[in-house]
Motif scaffolding. Structure first.
Motif, PDB file in Angstrom:
ATOM      1  N   UNK A 398      36.022 100.870   7.541  1.00 50.20           N
ATOM      2  CA  UNK A 398      36.614 100.672   6.214  1.00 50.20           C
ATOM      3  C   UNK A 398      38.066 100.226   6.376  1.00 50.20           C
ATOM      4  N   UNK A 399      38.751 100.877   7.303  1.00 53.74           N
ATOM      5  CA  UNK A 399      40.162 100.557   7.541  1.00 53.74           C
ATOM      6  C   UNK A 399      40.317  99.102   7.966  1.00 53.74           C
ATOM      7  N   UNK A 400      39.453  98.672   8.859  1.00 54.04           N
ATOM      8  CA  UNK A 400      39.607  97.294   9.332  1.00 54.04           C
ATOM      9  C   UNK A 400      39.318  96.310   8.199  1.00 54.04           C
ATOM     10  N   UNK A 401      38.377  96.643   7.301  1.00 49.64           N
ATOM     11  CA  UNK A 401      38.133  95.769   6.134  1.00 49.64           C
ATOM     12  C   UNK A 401      39.369  95.716   5.241  1.00 49.64           C
ATOM     13  N   UNK A 402      39.971  96.881   5.012  1.00 51.29           N
ATOM     14  CA  UNK A 402      41.153  96.916   4.141  1.00 51.29           C
ATOM     15  C   UNK A 402      42.266  96.055   4.749  1.00 51.29           C
ATOM     16  N   UNK A 403      42.429  96.159   6.064  1.00 48.61           N
ATOM     17  CA  UNK A 403      43.468  95.345   6.719  1.00 48.61           C
ATOM     18  C   UNK A 403      43.151  93.851   6.596  1.00 48.61           C
ATOM     19  N   UNK A 404      41.860  93.523   6.766  1.00 48.69           N
ATOM     20  CA  UNK A 404      41.462  92.116   6.616  1.00 48.69           C
ATOM     21  C   UNK A 404      41.732  91.630   5.192  1.00 48.69           C
ATOM     22  N   UNK A 405      41.443  92.496   4.222  1.00 50.99           N
ATOM     23  CA  UNK A 405      41.661  92.109   2.817  1.00 50.99           C
ATOM     24  C   UNK A 405      43.141  91.830   2.578  1.00 50.99           C
ATOM     25  N   UNK A 406      44.009  92.679   3.144  1.00 46.56           N
ATOM     26  CA  UNK A 406      45.449  92.483   2.962  1.00 46.56           C
ATOM     27  C   UNK A 406      45.873  91.142   3.566  1.00 46.56           C
ATOM     28  N   UNK A 407      45.412  90.867   4.817  1.00 43.20           N
ATOM     29  CA  UNK A 407      45.859  89.583   5.391  1.00 43.20           C
ATOM     30  C   UNK A 407      45.250  88.404   4.643  1.00 43.20           C
ATOM     31  N   UNK A 408      44.027  88.562   4.132  1.00 43.69           N
ATOM     32  CA  UNK A 408      43.430  87.476   3.346  1.00 43.69           C
ATOM     33  C   UNK A 408      44.293  87.185   2.124  1.00 43.69           C
ATOM     34  N   UNK A 409      44.745  88.262   1.460  1.00 47.62           N
ATOM     35  CA  UNK A 409      45.600  88.074   0.273  1.00 47.62           C
ATOM     36  C   UNK A 409      46.897  87.370   0.652  1.00 47.62           C
ATOM     37  N   UNK A 410      47.459  87.848   1.775  1.00 49.15           N
ATOM     38  CA  UNK A 410      48.741  87.248   2.201  1.00 49.15           C
ATOM     39  C   UNK A 410      48.577  85.787   2.592  1.00 49.15           C
ATOM     40  N   UNK A 411      47.367  85.424   3.064  1.00 52.51           N
ATOM     41  CA  UNK A 411      47.116  84.026   3.439  1.00 52.51           C
ATOM     42  C   UNK A 411      46.667  83.180   2.257  1.00 52.51           C
ATOM     43  N   UNK A 412      46.691  83.782   1.085  1.00 44.64           N
ATOM     44  CA  UNK A 412      46.352  83.040  -0.124  1.00 44.64           C
ATOM     45  C   UNK A 412      44.876  82.730  -0.301  1.00 44.64           C
ATOM     46  N   UNK A 413      44.024  83.576   0.301  1.00 44.64           N
ATOM     47  CA  UNK A 413      42.571  83.371   0.123  1.00 44.64           C
ATOM     48  C   UNK A 413      42.183  83.583  -1.350  1.00 44.64           C
ATOM     49  N   UNK A 414      41.035  82.993  -1.747  1.00 40.81           N
ATOM     50  CA  UNK A 414      40.540  83.216  -3.113  1.00 40.81           C
ATOM     51  C   UNK A 414      40.220  84.688  -3.326  1.00 40.81           C
ATOM     52  N   UNK A 415      40.405  85.131  -4.565  1.00 36.68           N
ATOM     53  CA  UNK A 415      40.183  86.565  -4.829  1.00 36.68           C
ATOM     54  C   UNK A 415      38.716  86.974  -4.667  1.00 36.68           C
TER      55      UNK A 415
END
Ligand code: GDP
Length: 453
Positions: A398-415
Protein backbone atom coordinates in the motif's frame (compact mmCIF):
# COMPACT_ATOMS: atom_id res chain seq x y z
CA UNK A 1 -22.66 -23.94 7.95
CA UNK A 2 -22.07 -27.36 9.43
CA UNK A 3 -21.66 -28.00 13.15
CA UNK A 4 -18.04 -28.76 13.97
CA UNK A 5 -16.20 -30.13 16.95
CA UNK A 6 -12.65 -30.60 18.22
CA UNK A 7 -10.72 -31.11 21.42
CA UNK A 8 -9.61 -27.59 22.32
CA UNK A 9 -7.09 -28.52 24.99
CA UNK A 10 -3.61 -29.95 24.23
CA UNK A 11 -3.26 -33.48 23.01
CA UNK A 12 -1.82 -34.56 26.37
CA UNK A 13 -2.94 -35.82 29.76
CA UNK A 14 -4.11 -33.04 32.07
CA UNK A 15 -6.47 -32.10 34.87
CA UNK A 16 -9.32 -31.38 32.51
CA UNK A 17 -9.92 -31.40 28.77
CA UNK A 18 -12.44 -29.41 26.75
CA UNK A 19 -14.38 -30.60 23.73
CA UNK A 20 -15.84 -27.67 21.84
CA UNK A 21 -18.84 -27.83 19.51
CA UNK A 22 -19.90 -24.91 17.33
CA UNK A 23 -22.74 -24.48 14.88
CA UNK A 24 -26.52 -24.51 14.57
CA UNK A 25 -26.90 -28.03 15.89
CA UNK A 26 -24.43 -27.87 18.75
CA UNK A 27 -27.07 -27.89 21.51
CA UNK A 28 -29.06 -30.63 19.79
CA UNK A 29 -25.96 -32.80 19.42
CA UNK A 30 -24.75 -32.08 22.97
CA UNK A 31 -28.15 -33.15 24.28
CA UNK A 32 -27.67 -36.60 22.76
CA UNK A 33 -24.27 -37.02 24.40
CA UNK A 34 -24.77 -35.32 27.75
CA UNK A 35 -27.35 -36.08 30.44
CA UNK A 36 -27.58 -33.32 33.00
CA UNK A 37 -27.89 -34.22 36.68
CA UNK A 38 -30.65 -31.60 37.06
CA UNK A 39 -33.94 -31.43 35.23
CA UNK A 40 -33.12 -28.80 32.67
CA UNK A 41 -32.37 -30.11 29.18
CA UNK A 42 -29.33 -28.80 27.31
CA UNK A 43 -31.59 -27.20 24.70
CA UNK A 44 -33.33 -25.24 27.46
CA UNK A 45 -30.15 -23.83 28.96
CA UNK A 46 -29.47 -20.11 28.56
CA UNK A 47 -26.20 -18.71 27.29
CA UNK A 48 -23.31 -18.45 29.75
CA UNK A 49 -24.70 -21.21 31.99
CA UNK A 50 -23.21 -24.55 32.98
CA UNK A 51 -24.62 -27.90 34.01
CA UNK A 52 -23.09 -30.89 35.71
CA UNK A 53 -23.90 -34.29 34.21
CA UNK A 54 -22.64 -37.44 32.54
CA UNK A 55 -21.38 -37.92 29.00
CA UNK A 56 -22.63 -41.03 27.23
CA UNK A 57 -21.87 -42.85 24.03
CA UNK A 58 -25.29 -44.37 23.38
CA UNK A 59 -25.96 -46.23 26.60
CA UNK A 60 -22.30 -46.44 27.63
CA UNK A 61 -21.41 -44.05 30.42
CA UNK A 62 -18.15 -42.21 29.64
CA UNK A 63 -17.35 -39.54 32.23
CA UNK A 64 -18.60 -36.88 34.67
CA UNK A 65 -18.56 -33.56 32.88
CA UNK A 66 -19.44 -29.90 33.08
CA UNK A 67 -21.22 -28.53 30.04
CA UNK A 68 -21.22 -24.81 29.24
CA UNK A 69 -23.59 -23.19 26.77
CA UNK A 70 -22.88 -20.03 24.76
CA UNK A 71 -25.78 -18.77 22.69
CA UNK A 72 -25.28 -17.10 19.32
CA UNK A 73 -24.14 -14.38 18.81
CA UNK A 74 -22.55 -14.16 22.26
CA UNK A 75 -19.94 -16.84 21.76
CA UNK A 76 -16.37 -17.07 20.50
CA UNK A 77 -17.46 -18.08 17.00
CA UNK A 78 -20.69 -16.08 16.99
CA UNK A 79 -22.61 -19.38 16.60
CA UNK A 80 -24.23 -21.57 19.26
CA UNK A 81 -21.30 -23.12 21.11
CA UNK A 82 -21.18 -25.91 23.68
CA UNK A 83 -18.07 -26.81 25.64
CA UNK A 84 -17.84 -30.09 27.47
CA UNK A 85 -15.17 -30.21 30.18
CA UNK A 86 -14.26 -33.72 31.16
CA UNK A 87 -11.39 -35.42 33.00
CA UNK A 88 -8.20 -34.79 31.05
CA UNK A 89 -7.35 -38.32 30.01
CA UNK A 90 -6.48 -38.88 26.36
CA UNK A 91 -8.76 -41.88 25.95
CA UNK A 92 -11.81 -40.50 27.72
CA UNK A 93 -11.54 -37.18 25.86
CA UNK A 94 -11.36 -38.91 22.49
CA UNK A 95 -14.31 -41.12 23.38
CA UNK A 96 -16.46 -38.08 24.11
CA UNK A 97 -15.29 -36.44 20.88
CA UNK A 98 -16.22 -39.60 18.99
CA UNK A 99 -19.67 -39.61 20.58
CA UNK A 100 -20.18 -35.99 19.49
CA UNK A 101 -19.08 -36.89 15.94
CA UNK A 102 -21.39 -39.91 15.89
CA UNK A 103 -24.30 -37.65 16.72
CA UNK A 104 -23.86 -35.38 13.75
CA UNK A 105 -20.92 -33.02 14.26
CA UNK A 106 -18.00 -32.84 11.81
CA UNK A 107 -14.33 -32.59 12.65
CA UNK A 108 -13.22 -28.96 12.88
CA UNK A 109 -10.25 -28.04 10.75
CA UNK A 110 -7.18 -26.24 12.11
CA UNK A 111 -8.24 -22.79 13.32
CA UNK A 112 -11.83 -23.37 12.28
CA UNK A 113 -13.41 -21.87 15.42
CA UNK A 114 -11.42 -18.67 14.95
CA UNK A 115 -12.12 -18.69 11.22
CA UNK A 116 -15.84 -18.85 11.98
CA UNK A 117 -15.43 -15.97 14.43
CA UNK A 118 -13.84 -13.99 11.58
CA UNK A 119 -16.47 -15.02 9.02
CA UNK A 120 -19.23 -14.10 11.47
CA UNK A 121 -17.74 -10.66 12.01
CA UNK A 122 -16.61 -11.25 15.61
CA UNK A 123 -12.97 -10.50 14.73
CA UNK A 124 -11.18 -8.77 11.88
CA UNK A 125 -8.40 -10.71 10.22
CA UNK A 126 -5.64 -9.05 12.26
CA UNK A 127 -7.46 -9.89 15.49
CA UNK A 128 -7.88 -13.47 14.36
CA UNK A 129 -4.14 -13.60 13.71
CA UNK A 130 -3.52 -12.20 17.20
CA UNK A 131 -5.13 -15.31 18.70
CA UNK A 132 -2.30 -17.42 17.33
CA UNK A 133 0.24 -14.83 18.48
CA UNK A 134 -1.20 -14.97 22.02
CA UNK A 135 -0.98 -18.75 22.05
CA UNK A 136 2.61 -18.78 20.87
CA UNK A 137 3.85 -15.85 22.99
CA UNK A 138 6.83 -16.92 25.09
CA UNK A 139 7.37 -13.73 27.04
CA UNK A 140 5.86 -10.49 28.27
CA UNK A 141 6.82 -8.47 25.22
CA UNK A 142 5.42 -10.94 22.72
CA UNK A 143 2.21 -11.10 24.69
CA UNK A 144 1.96 -7.32 24.79
CA UNK A 145 2.34 -7.12 21.01
CA UNK A 146 -0.26 -9.81 20.51
CA UNK A 147 -2.63 -7.99 22.85
CA UNK A 148 -2.23 -4.76 20.90
CA UNK A 149 -3.32 -6.68 17.86
CA UNK A 150 -6.15 -8.37 19.73
CA UNK A 151 -7.46 -5.03 20.91
CA UNK A 152 -7.71 -3.90 17.30
CA UNK A 153 -4.83 -1.41 17.38
CA UNK A 154 -3.65 -2.44 13.92
CA UNK A 155 -7.18 -2.57 12.56
CA UNK A 156 -8.02 0.93 13.79
CA UNK A 157 -4.86 2.48 12.40
CA UNK A 158 -5.15 0.76 9.04
CA UNK A 159 -8.85 1.57 8.87
CA UNK A 160 -8.09 5.26 9.33
CA UNK A 161 -5.72 5.21 6.34
CA UNK A 162 -8.16 3.14 4.34
CA UNK A 163 -10.97 5.64 5.00
CA UNK A 164 -8.79 8.52 3.88
CA UNK A 165 -7.97 6.73 0.63
CA UNK A 166 -11.64 5.89 0.18
CA UNK A 167 -12.57 9.55 0.54
CA UNK A 168 -9.97 10.54 -2.07
CA UNK A 169 -11.36 7.90 -4.43
CA UNK A 170 -14.87 9.20 -3.80
CA UNK A 171 -13.86 12.79 -4.53
CA UNK A 172 -11.97 11.80 -7.66
CA UNK A 173 -14.83 9.63 -8.87
CA UNK A 174 -17.50 12.26 -8.28
CA UNK A 175 -15.52 14.94 -10.00
CA UNK A 176 -14.75 12.78 -13.01
CA UNK A 177 -18.21 11.21 -13.33
CA UNK A 178 -20.41 14.25 -12.79
CA UNK A 179 -18.58 17.19 -14.38
CA UNK A 180 -21.86 19.06 -14.92
CA UNK A 181 -22.81 18.85 -11.21
CA UNK A 182 -20.66 21.70 -10.03
CA UNK A 183 -18.51 19.45 -7.87
CA UNK A 184 -15.32 21.22 -6.69
CA UNK A 185 -12.26 20.33 -8.71
CA UNK A 186 -9.87 17.92 -7.00
CA UNK A 187 -6.58 19.75 -6.88
CA UNK A 188 -3.35 17.81 -7.31
CA UNK A 189 -1.86 19.83 -4.49
CA UNK A 190 -4.53 18.84 -1.97
CA UNK A 191 -4.42 15.25 -3.10
CA UNK A 192 -0.65 15.22 -2.61
CA UNK A 193 -1.04 16.59 0.90
CA UNK A 194 -3.62 13.98 1.84
CA UNK A 195 -1.53 11.19 0.34
CA UNK A 196 1.45 12.43 2.31
CA UNK A 197 -0.44 12.06 5.62
CA UNK A 198 -1.39 8.49 4.65
CA UNK A 199 2.20 7.78 3.66
CA UNK A 200 3.42 8.92 7.08
CA UNK A 201 0.84 6.84 8.92
CA UNK A 202 1.64 3.72 6.92
CA UNK A 203 5.38 4.20 7.46
CA UNK A 204 4.79 4.52 11.21
CA UNK A 205 2.85 1.26 11.15
CA UNK A 206 5.83 -0.73 9.97
CA UNK A 207 8.54 1.32 11.61
CA UNK A 208 9.03 -1.05 14.51
CA UNK A 209 8.30 -4.19 12.58
CA UNK A 210 11.88 -5.40 12.89
CA UNK A 211 11.99 -5.05 16.68
CA UNK A 212 8.70 -6.90 16.81
CA UNK A 213 9.97 -9.61 14.52
CA UNK A 214 13.07 -10.00 16.67
CA UNK A 215 10.99 -10.36 19.82
CA UNK A 216 8.79 -12.94 18.13
CA UNK A 217 11.21 -14.93 16.04
CA UNK A 218 14.47 -14.38 17.85
CA UNK A 219 17.84 -13.34 16.49
CA UNK A 220 19.92 -15.76 14.46
CA UNK A 221 23.24 -15.68 16.26
CA UNK A 222 26.58 -17.40 16.43
CA UNK A 223 29.18 -17.58 19.19
CA UNK A 224 32.62 -17.48 17.72
CA UNK A 225 36.23 -17.27 18.89
CA UNK A 226 39.45 -19.24 18.98
CA UNK A 227 39.65 -22.43 21.06
CA UNK A 228 39.57 -22.19 24.85
CA UNK A 229 38.21 -18.66 25.15
CA UNK A 230 35.07 -20.10 26.76
CA UNK A 231 32.52 -20.43 23.94
CA UNK A 232 31.03 -23.70 25.18
CA UNK A 233 30.93 -22.41 28.73
CA UNK A 234 29.09 -19.29 27.55
CA UNK A 235 26.73 -21.37 25.46
CA UNK A 236 25.88 -23.61 28.41
CA UNK A 237 25.52 -20.64 30.67
CA UNK A 238 23.08 -19.02 28.24
CA UNK A 239 21.11 -22.18 27.68
CA UNK A 240 20.81 -23.08 31.37
CA UNK A 241 17.46 -24.67 32.03
CA UNK A 242 15.98 -22.87 29.05
CA UNK A 243 17.94 -24.96 26.61
CA UNK A 244 15.20 -25.72 24.19
CA UNK A 245 13.86 -26.46 20.76
CA UNK A 246 16.25 -27.58 18.11
CA UNK A 247 15.29 -26.50 14.63
CA UNK A 248 16.63 -27.35 11.24
CA UNK A 249 16.96 -24.24 9.17
CA UNK A 250 16.91 -25.04 5.51
CA UNK A 251 18.13 -22.74 2.82
CA UNK A 252 21.65 -22.28 4.09
CA UNK A 253 24.54 -23.94 2.33
CA UNK A 254 24.21 -26.80 4.77
CA UNK A 255 21.47 -27.39 7.28
CA UNK A 256 22.64 -25.62 10.41
CA UNK A 257 21.23 -26.92 13.63
CA UNK A 258 19.98 -24.16 15.88
CA UNK A 259 19.47 -24.06 19.58
CA UNK A 260 17.18 -21.43 21.05
CA UNK A 261 18.33 -19.74 24.22
CA UNK A 262 16.45 -17.06 26.09
CA UNK A 263 18.14 -13.87 27.17
CA UNK A 264 15.45 -12.13 29.20
CA UNK A 265 12.66 -11.51 26.72
CA UNK A 266 14.88 -12.04 23.72
CA UNK A 267 15.48 -15.36 22.02
CA UNK A 268 18.85 -16.04 20.46
CA UNK A 269 18.68 -18.70 17.80
CA UNK A 270 22.20 -19.89 18.20
CA UNK A 271 23.78 -21.75 15.33
CA UNK A 272 25.07 -24.80 17.07
CA UNK A 273 28.79 -24.73 16.45
CA UNK A 274 29.30 -27.73 18.69
CA UNK A 275 31.99 -29.78 17.07
CA UNK A 276 33.09 -26.99 14.79
CA UNK A 277 35.13 -25.29 17.47
CA UNK A 278 36.90 -28.52 18.17
CA UNK A 279 38.83 -27.98 14.97
CA UNK A 280 41.82 -25.76 15.29
CA UNK A 281 41.40 -24.02 12.00
CA UNK A 282 38.21 -22.17 12.84
CA UNK A 283 39.82 -18.75 12.77
CA UNK A 284 42.87 -19.59 10.67
CA UNK A 285 40.73 -20.85 7.87
CA UNK A 286 38.37 -17.92 8.02
CA UNK A 287 37.35 -16.82 4.57
CA UNK A 288 36.46 -20.25 3.34
CA UNK A 289 35.22 -22.39 6.18
CA UNK A 290 32.01 -22.87 8.07
CA UNK A 291 32.80 -20.08 10.50
CA UNK A 292 32.83 -17.67 7.59
CA UNK A 293 29.42 -18.87 6.46
CA UNK A 294 28.02 -18.70 9.94
CA UNK A 295 29.24 -15.15 10.40
CA UNK A 296 27.70 -14.28 7.06
CA UNK A 297 24.34 -15.88 7.72
CA UNK A 298 23.84 -14.75 11.31
CA UNK A 299 22.19 -11.51 12.30
CA UNK A 300 24.34 -11.30 15.43
CA UNK A 301 27.89 -12.45 16.08
CA UNK A 302 29.01 -12.92 19.67
CA UNK A 303 32.80 -12.85 19.44
CA UNK A 304 34.40 -14.29 22.56
CA UNK A 305 37.89 -13.32 23.77
CA UNK A 306 39.86 -14.56 26.74
CA UNK A 307 40.26 -11.55 29.03
CA UNK A 308 43.04 -13.31 30.88
CA UNK A 309 45.38 -13.45 27.81
CA UNK A 310 46.65 -10.82 25.39
CA UNK A 311 45.06 -10.88 21.94
CA UNK A 312 46.52 -13.47 19.59
CA UNK A 313 46.93 -13.40 15.81
CA UNK A 314 43.74 -15.46 15.50
CA UNK A 315 41.82 -13.00 17.65
CA UNK A 316 43.01 -10.13 15.45
CA UNK A 317 41.97 -11.94 12.27
CA UNK A 318 38.54 -12.47 13.72
CA UNK A 319 38.18 -8.84 14.78
CA UNK A 320 39.02 -7.61 11.27
CA UNK A 321 36.46 -9.96 9.80
CA UNK A 322 33.66 -8.52 11.93
CA UNK A 323 33.84 -4.99 10.69
CA UNK A 324 30.42 -4.65 9.12
CA UNK A 325 28.50 -7.11 11.25
CA UNK A 326 26.14 -6.58 14.15
CA UNK A 327 28.50 -7.84 16.78
CA UNK A 328 29.12 -7.96 20.51
CA UNK A 329 32.60 -8.64 21.86
CA UNK A 330 32.51 -10.72 25.02
CA UNK A 331 35.63 -10.39 27.12
CA UNK A 332 35.28 -13.60 29.05
CA UNK A 333 36.91 -14.78 32.28
CA UNK A 334 36.32 -11.49 34.08
CA UNK A 335 36.70 -13.43 37.32
CA UNK A 336 40.44 -13.60 36.52
CA UNK A 337 42.88 -10.73 36.04
CA UNK A 338 42.10 -8.85 32.79
CA UNK A 339 45.29 -8.45 30.75
CA UNK A 340 43.77 -7.88 27.34
CA UNK A 341 44.28 -4.64 25.42
CA UNK A 342 40.88 -3.82 23.95
CA UNK A 343 41.97 -1.02 21.58
CA UNK A 344 41.62 -3.16 18.44
CA UNK A 345 38.30 -4.54 19.61
CA UNK A 346 36.91 -1.10 20.40
CA UNK A 347 37.83 0.12 16.92
CA UNK A 348 35.93 -2.64 15.18
CA UNK A 349 33.12 -3.82 17.40
CA UNK A 350 30.34 -1.58 18.65
CA UNK A 351 29.55 -3.26 21.99
CA UNK A 352 31.94 -4.78 24.52
CA UNK A 353 30.76 -6.81 27.48
CA UNK A 354 32.93 -8.12 30.32
CA UNK A 355 31.60 -11.29 31.86
CA UNK A 356 32.49 -14.57 33.43
CA UNK A 357 30.71 -17.43 31.72
CA UNK A 358 32.07 -19.84 34.28
CA UNK A 359 30.70 -17.85 37.21
CA UNK A 360 27.51 -16.97 35.32
CA UNK A 361 28.26 -13.34 36.05
CA UNK A 362 27.48 -10.46 33.66
CA UNK A 363 24.86 -12.13 31.45
CA UNK A 364 22.48 -9.22 32.13
CA UNK A 365 25.05 -6.91 30.47
CA UNK A 366 25.03 -9.14 27.41
CA UNK A 367 21.26 -8.84 27.22
CA UNK A 368 21.50 -5.03 27.41
CA UNK A 369 24.12 -5.04 24.66
CA UNK A 370 21.81 -7.08 22.41
CA UNK A 371 19.06 -4.52 23.02
CA UNK A 372 21.41 -1.66 22.12
CA UNK A 373 22.68 -3.37 18.95
CA UNK A 374 19.13 -4.12 17.75
CA UNK A 375 17.67 -0.86 19.05
CA UNK A 376 15.08 -2.66 21.13
CA UNK A 377 13.37 -0.63 23.83
CA UNK A 378 10.04 -0.51 25.63
CA UNK A 379 8.48 1.68 22.93
CA UNK A 380 9.62 -0.39 20.03
CA UNK A 381 7.54 -3.37 20.96
CA UNK A 382 4.54 -1.66 22.52
CA UNK A 383 4.03 0.34 19.35
CA UNK A 384 4.99 -2.42 16.92
CA UNK A 385 1.78 -2.76 15.04
CA UNK A 386 2.37 -4.89 11.99
CA UNK A 387 3.30 -8.12 13.63
CA UNK A 388 3.48 -10.66 10.91
CA UNK A 389 4.88 -10.98 7.44
CA UNK A 390 1.45 -10.98 5.77
CA UNK A 391 0.48 -7.71 7.40
CA UNK A 392 3.84 -6.16 6.64
CA UNK A 393 3.59 -7.12 2.97
CA UNK A 394 0.14 -5.51 2.71
CA UNK A 395 1.37 -2.30 4.31
CA UNK A 396 4.56 -2.26 2.22
CA UNK A 397 2.54 -2.67 -0.97
CA UNK A 398 0.00 0.00 0.00
CA UNK A 399 2.85 2.33 0.92
CA UNK A 400 4.59 1.84 -2.38
CA UNK A 401 1.31 2.59 -4.24
CA UNK A 402 0.84 5.77 -2.23
CA UNK A 403 4.39 6.84 -3.08
CA UNK A 404 3.80 6.07 -6.75
CA UNK A 405 0.58 8.10 -6.66
CA UNK A 406 2.44 11.08 -5.19
CA UNK A 407 5.14 10.99 -7.86
CA UNK A 408 2.50 10.53 -10.57
CA UNK A 409 0.77 13.68 -9.33
CA UNK A 410 4.04 15.56 -9.21
CA UNK A 411 4.79 14.45 -12.78
CA UNK A 412 1.46 15.82 -13.91
CA UNK A 413 -0.15 12.47 -14.71
CA UNK A 414 -3.91 12.41 -15.42
CA UNK A 415 -6.03 12.08 -12.31
CA UNK A 416 -7.65 8.89 -13.56
CA UNK A 417 -4.21 7.25 -13.55
CA UNK A 418 -3.71 8.43 -9.96
CA UNK A 419 -7.18 7.15 -9.15
CA UNK A 420 -6.20 3.63 -10.25
CA UNK A 421 -3.04 3.68 -8.11
CA UNK A 422 -4.89 4.91 -5.03
CA UNK A 423 -7.49 2.22 -5.58
CA UNK A 424 -4.73 -0.39 -5.61
CA UNK A 425 -3.36 0.93 -2.30
CA UNK A 426 -6.87 0.71 -0.85
CA UNK A 427 -7.19 -2.92 -1.95
CA UNK A 428 -4.02 -3.84 -0.04
CA UNK A 429 -5.37 -2.26 3.14
CA UNK A 430 -8.73 -3.99 2.79
CA UNK A 431 -6.88 -7.24 2.32
CA UNK A 432 -4.90 -6.61 5.51
CA UNK A 433 -8.01 -6.18 7.65
CA UNK A 434 -9.77 -9.00 5.84
CA UNK A 435 -12.58 -6.79 4.54
CA UNK A 436 -11.74 -7.76 0.99
CA UNK A 437 -9.57 -10.77 0.83
CA UNK A 438 -9.33 -13.90 -1.26
CA UNK A 439 -10.29 -17.29 0.14
CA UNK A 440 -6.73 -18.42 -0.46
CA UNK A 441 -5.38 -15.76 1.91
CA UNK A 442 -7.97 -16.61 4.57
CA UNK A 443 -7.15 -20.31 4.25
CA UNK A 444 -3.45 -19.56 4.51
CA UNK A 445 -3.95 -17.49 7.68
CA UNK A 446 -5.98 -20.17 9.44
CA UNK A 447 -3.87 -23.09 8.28
CA UNK A 448 -1.23 -21.92 10.76
CA UNK A 449 -3.61 -22.46 13.67
CA UNK A 450 -3.92 -25.58 15.74
CA UNK A 451 -7.00 -27.80 15.66
CA UNK A 452 -9.41 -26.81 18.42
CA UNK A 453 -8.68 -23.08 18.24
P1 GDP B 1 35.89 -23.08 24.02
O1 GDP B 1 36.94 -23.95 23.46
O2 GDP B 1 35.99 -21.69 23.52
O3 GDP B 1 34.50 -23.62 23.87
O4 GDP B 1 36.18 -22.97 25.58
P2 GDP B 1 35.54 -23.75 26.81
O5 GDP B 1 34.18 -23.26 27.10
O6 GDP B 1 35.72 -25.19 26.57
O7 GDP B 1 36.47 -23.25 27.98
C1 GDP B 1 37.87 -23.41 27.95
C2 GDP B 1 38.39 -23.35 29.37
O8 GDP B 1 38.16 -22.05 29.91
C3 GDP B 1 37.68 -24.32 30.30
O9 GDP B 1 38.65 -24.84 31.19
C4 GDP B 1 36.72 -23.44 31.05
O10 GDP B 1 36.42 -23.93 32.35
C5 GDP B 1 37.45 -22.13 31.12
N1 GDP B 1 36.54 -21.01 31.24
C6 GDP B 1 35.52 -20.73 30.45
N2 GDP B 1 34.89 -19.59 30.86
C7 GDP B 1 35.58 -19.16 31.94
C8 GDP B 1 35.43 -18.03 32.83
O11 GDP B 1 34.55 -17.19 32.72
N3 GDP B 1 36.35 -17.92 33.82
C9 GDP B 1 37.35 -18.82 34.00
N4 GDP B 1 38.20 -18.61 35.01
N5 GDP B 1 37.51 -19.88 33.20
C10 GDP B 1 36.64 -20.07 32.19
Amino acid sequence: MSTVTAISTPNAVGGIAVIRISGEKSLEIAEKVFRPAGHKKVSEMSGYTCAYGIAYDGTERLDDCILTVFRSPHSYTGEDVVEISCHGGLYVTRRILRAVLKNGAENAEAGEFTKRAYLNGKLDLTQAESVMEIISARGERELKMAENLREGMTYRKVKKCSEKLMKMLGDLGAWADYPEEDIPEVSSENLCKELETVRKELSALIENYDSGRIIREGISSVIIGRPNVGKSTLFNCLSGCDRSIVTDIAGTTRDVVEESVRLGDITLRLADTAGIHETDDIIEGIGVNIAEKLIESSELVIAVFDGNCPLTEDDLKLIKRLDNKKCIAVINKSDLEICLDTTEIEENIQQIVYLSAKENDGIEKLKKAVEVVFEINENSFSSAVAVNERQKKCIDSALSCVETAVSALKNGEFLDVVNVIIDEAEQYLLSLTGEKVTDAVVDEVFSRFCVGK
